[in-house]
Design a protein around this motif. Structure first.
Motif: not given
Length: 57
Positions: A29-50
């Motif tokens: 669903d490319p034009l639908g609404e997506h959970d930005i908080m989940l995306a930010l949490a995943v990004t922050a998690g990868f950064i923290a692991l690195e």
């Protein structure tokens, strides 16, 4: 030290599952609404692991 590696691998597995879910939801669903908080949490998690990995060296 061994417990730390196990915990890191578990966190990495959870982050990868979340990343795959995000990619799947965007592709289906490319034009639908997506959970930005989940995306930010995943990004922050990868950064923290690195950063943790660099600090350990």
């Amino acid at each position: 030290m061994e417990k730390r590696k196990i915990v890191r691998r578990i966190i990495l597995a959870v982050l990868l599952v979340c990343a795959v879910f995000l990619i799947y939801s965007i592709v289906t669903d490319p034009l639908g609404e997506h959970d930005i908080m989940l995306a930010l949490a995943v990004t922050a998690g990868f950064i923290a692991l690195e950063q943790d990995k660099r600090k350990e060296r």
